[in-house]
Design a protein around this motif. Structure first.
Motif, PDB file in Angstrom:
ATOM      1  N   PRO A 198      22.770 -11.317  -1.899  1.00 39.03           N
ATOM      2  CA  PRO A 198      23.278 -12.730  -2.012  1.00 39.03           C
ATOM      3  C   PRO A 198      24.128 -13.246  -3.247  1.00 39.03           C
ATOM      4  N   GLU A 199      23.800 -12.480  -4.351  1.00 37.69           N
ATOM      5  CA  GLU A 199      24.320 -12.898  -5.849  1.00 37.69           C
ATOM      6  C   GLU A 199      25.763 -12.278  -5.952  1.00 37.69           C
ATOM      7  N   TYR A 200      26.224 -11.513  -4.950  1.00 36.90           N
ATOM      8  CA  TYR A 200      27.509 -10.617  -5.158  1.00 36.90           C
ATOM      9  C   TYR A 200      28.679 -11.337  -5.578  1.00 36.90           C
ATOM     10  N   ARG A 201      28.853 -12.546  -4.740  1.00 36.42           N
ATOM     11  CA  ARG A 201      29.992 -13.185  -4.927  1.00 36.42           C
ATOM     12  C   ARG A 201      30.269 -14.107  -6.191  1.00 36.42           C
ATOM     13  N   GLU A 202      29.112 -14.538  -6.865  1.00 36.89           N
ATOM     14  CA  GLU A 202      28.933 -15.131  -8.125  1.00 36.89           C
ATOM     15  C   GLU A 202      29.340 -13.993  -9.209  1.00 36.89           C
ATOM     16  N   ILE A 203      28.534 -12.838  -9.029  1.00 39.02           N
ATOM     17  CA  ILE A 203      28.794 -11.992 -10.034  1.00 39.02           C
ATOM     18  C   ILE A 203      30.218 -11.319 -10.156  1.00 39.02           C
ATOM     19  N   ALA A 204      30.625 -11.113  -8.924  1.00 41.86           N
ATOM     20  CA  ALA A 204      32.036 -10.552  -8.750  1.00 41.86           C
ATOM     21  C   ALA A 204      33.076 -11.583  -9.582  1.00 41.86           C
ATOM     22  N   VAL A 205      33.115 -12.798  -9.088  1.00 42.35           N
ATOM     23  CA  VAL A 205      33.966 -13.615  -9.818  1.00 42.35           C
ATOM     24  C   VAL A 205      33.848 -13.756 -11.429  1.00 42.35           C
ATOM     25  N   GLU A 206      32.567 -13.836 -11.767  1.00 41.40           N
ATOM     26  CA  GLU A 206      32.489 -13.804 -13.239  1.00 41.40           C
ATOM     27  C   GLU A 206      32.810 -12.419 -13.880  1.00 41.40           C
ATOM     28  N   TYR A 207      32.641 -11.522 -13.139  1.00 39.10           N
ATOM     29  CA  TYR A 207      33.105  -9.925 -13.791  1.00 39.10           C
ATOM     30  C   TYR A 207      34.775  -9.934 -13.721  1.00 39.10           C
ATOM     31  N   ALA A 208      35.225 -10.487 -12.722  1.00 36.89           N
ATOM     32  CA  ALA A 208      36.703 -10.405 -12.683  1.00 36.89           C
ATOM     33  C   ALA A 208      37.203 -11.018 -13.785  1.00 36.89           C
ATOM     34  N   LYS A 209      36.687 -12.359 -14.234  1.00 41.01           N
ATOM     35  CA  LYS A 209      37.327 -12.925 -15.334  1.00 41.01           C
ATOM     36  C   LYS A 209      37.103 -12.372 -16.602  1.00 41.01           C
ATOM     37  N   GLU A 210      35.891 -11.657 -16.839  1.00 44.11           N
ATOM     38  CA  GLU A 210      35.842 -10.895 -18.093  1.00 44.11           C
ATOM     39  C   GLU A 210      36.538  -9.561 -18.024  1.00 44.11           C
ATOM     40  N   ILE A 211      37.108  -9.076 -16.952  1.00 38.65           N
ATOM     41  CA  ILE A 211      38.156  -7.823 -16.878  1.00 38.65           C
ATOM     42  C   ILE A 211      39.293  -8.395 -17.225  1.00 38.65           C
ATOM     43  N   ALA A 212      39.559  -9.458 -16.639  1.00 37.33           N
ATOM     44  CA  ALA A 212      41.118 -10.184 -16.976  1.00 37.33           C
ATOM     45  C   ALA A 212      41.297 -10.526 -18.382  1.00 37.33           C
ATOM     46  N   ASP A 213      39.976 -10.904 -18.907  1.00 39.60           N
ATOM     47  CA  ASP A 213      40.281 -11.508 -20.422  1.00 39.60           C
ATOM     48  C   ASP A 213      40.550 -10.240 -21.170  1.00 39.60           C
ATOM     49  N   LEU A 214      39.884  -9.004 -20.915  1.00 40.73           N
ATOM     50  CA  LEU A 214      39.790  -7.789 -21.536  1.00 40.73           C
ATOM     51  C   LEU A 214      41.387  -7.454 -21.423  1.00 40.73           C
ATOM     52  N   VAL A 215      41.971  -7.340 -20.253  1.00 39.62           N
ATOM     53  CA  VAL A 215      43.045  -6.943 -20.043  1.00 39.62           C
ATOM     54  C   VAL A 215      44.268  -7.559 -21.067  1.00 39.62           C
ATOM     55  N   ASP A 216      44.079  -8.984 -20.996  1.00 38.93           N
ATOM     56  CA  ASP A 216      44.854  -9.645 -21.916  1.00 38.93           C
ATOM     57  C   ASP A 216      44.871  -9.280 -23.192  1.00 38.93           C
ATOM     58  N   ARG A 217      43.719  -8.972 -23.752  1.00 38.60           N
ATOM     59  CA  ARG A 217      43.565  -8.474 -25.087  1.00 38.60           C
ATOM     60  C   ARG A 217      44.505  -6.893 -25.255  1.00 38.60           C
ATOM     61  N   LEU A 218      44.140  -6.101 -23.992  1.00 41.21           N
ATOM     62  CA  LEU A 218      44.904  -4.773 -24.120  1.00 41.21           C
ATOM     63  C   LEU A 218      46.419  -5.226 -24.274  1.00 41.21           C
ATOM     64  N   TRP A 219      47.021  -5.936 -23.535  1.00 46.70           N
ATOM     65  CA  TRP A 219      48.444  -6.170 -23.331  1.00 46.70           C
ATOM     66  C   TRP A 219      48.740  -6.516 -24.887  1.00 46.70           C
ATOM     67  N   GLY A 220      47.959  -7.232 -25.596  1.00 48.04           N
ATOM     68  CA  GLY A 220      48.407  -7.339 -26.968  1.00 48.04           C
ATOM     69  C   GLY A 220      48.637  -5.903 -27.659  1.00 48.04           C
TER      70      GLY A 220
END
Ligand SMILES: O=C(O)CCC(=O)C(=O)O
Ligand SMILES: [Fe+2]
Length: 234
Positions: free
Chosen positions: A59-81
C-alpha cells in the motif's frame, strides 16, 4: 524504496501477475526473462502524474516511489553540474539542455536464487541506453571494488558518450546470479524523451533518441555494438 520494492517481489505470484506484460511500451509493467535470463523486473516511468498507475500493493508503494523519484531527480541535477564542469562547460550547461527533455525510467531488478548460476545471467553485459543511471543495490554486487554499503552507483549511459564525442564513456556491466541469495537493485535511468534529437558530433551522426532506443532493445539478450551503428564514418 528498496524495502517497498522487496515487499513487492514477495507478494504472491497472482498479485504481481496483475501488472505482467510482455509489451515493452507498457507504462507500468512486470516482466520476466526466466528462460534466458534469471530476473524479474518491475519498471515504470517515475513521474508524479503517473502515480495512480503504480502498484497498489504494497500500500505504501506509490507514496514512496514518488518521493524516491524526487530525490533521484535532485541528485541528477547536481550531477549535471559536475559533468558540465568535467567537460569544461558552464556549470548549468547540461541542466539547461536536458531539464525538460528527459524522462526517469525506474526499474527494480529482482534476481531470485538460481539453481545453477553457471548456466545463466541476471542481465547480459550491456551499457545503459540513456544519459545517466543511478543504481541502488542490496545483496551481493558484481564489482571489482567492494561497494560501500548504501552507496549509489552512477553509470554514464550511451547518450552521454555520444553527446560528449566520447570524452565520457558508457561502462559495460552485467548482473550475475547466485545459487543461495536473492538480490535486488533499483536502477533509475535518466533518458532523453523519444523525440529529442542527439546533435551531430565529429564522431556521431544526428538521430532522434527513439531510433537509438529501438535499435538498443532489438535484441537485448545478444551482446551487440549499438553505439557503433551511429558513427558518421563506421
Ligand atoms: O542489478 C544490477 O546491478 C544492474 C542493473 C542494470 O544494469 C540495469 O538495470 O540496467
Ligand atoms: Fe544497466
Amino acid at each position: 524504496m528498496m524495502d517497498v520494492s522487496k515487499a513487492f517481489f514477495c507478494l504472491p505470484c497472482e498479485e504481481r501477475g496483475k501488472l505482467y506484460s510482455s509489451n515493452p511500451h507498457e507504462v507500468v509493467r512486470v516482466g520476466s526473462e526466466r528462460v534466458n535470463l534469471w530476473i524479474e523486473r518491475l519498471s515504470h516511468l517515475a513521474h508524479p502524474d503517473l502515480k495512480h498507475l503504480l502498484p497498489q500493493n504494497p500500500p505504501e508503494y506509490r507514496e514512496i516511489a514518488v518521493e524516491y523519484a524526487k530525490e533521484i531527480a535532485d541528485l541528477v541535477d547536481r550531477l549535471w553540474g559536475l559533468l558540465s564542469e568535467g567537460l569544461g562547460l558552464a556549470p548549468n550547461y547540461l541542466k539547461n539542455r536536458f531539464e525538460n527533455n528527459v524522462v526517469f525510467h525506474q526499474i527494480a531488478n529482482f534476481y531470485p536464487p538460481c539453481p545453477d548460476p553457471e548456466l545463466t545471467l541476471g542481465l547480459p553485459p550491456h551499457s545503459d541506453v540513456g544519459l545517466i543511471t543511478v543504481l541502488q543495490q542490496m545483496g551481493n554486487g558484481w564489482l571489482a571494488v567492494d561497494p560501500l554499503p548504501g552507496a549509489l552507483i552512477i553509470n554514464l549511459g550511451d547518450q552521454l558518450e555520444v553527446m560528449s564525442n566520447r570524452r565520457f564513456k558508457s561502462q559495460n556491466h552485467r548482473a550475475v546470479t547466485n545459487a543461495k541469495v536473492q538480490r535486488l537493485s533499483i536502477a533509475t535511468h535518466c533518458k532523453p524523451k523519444m523525440e529529442i534529437n542527439a546533435e551531430q558530433t565529429p564522431l556521431y551522426r544526428q538521430y532522434p533518441f527513439e531510433e537509438y532506443n529501438t535499435e538498443f532493445y532489438k535484441d537485448f539478450k545478444v551482446v551487440r555494438k549499438v553505439k557503433e551503428l551511429f558513427l558518421l564514418h563506421p
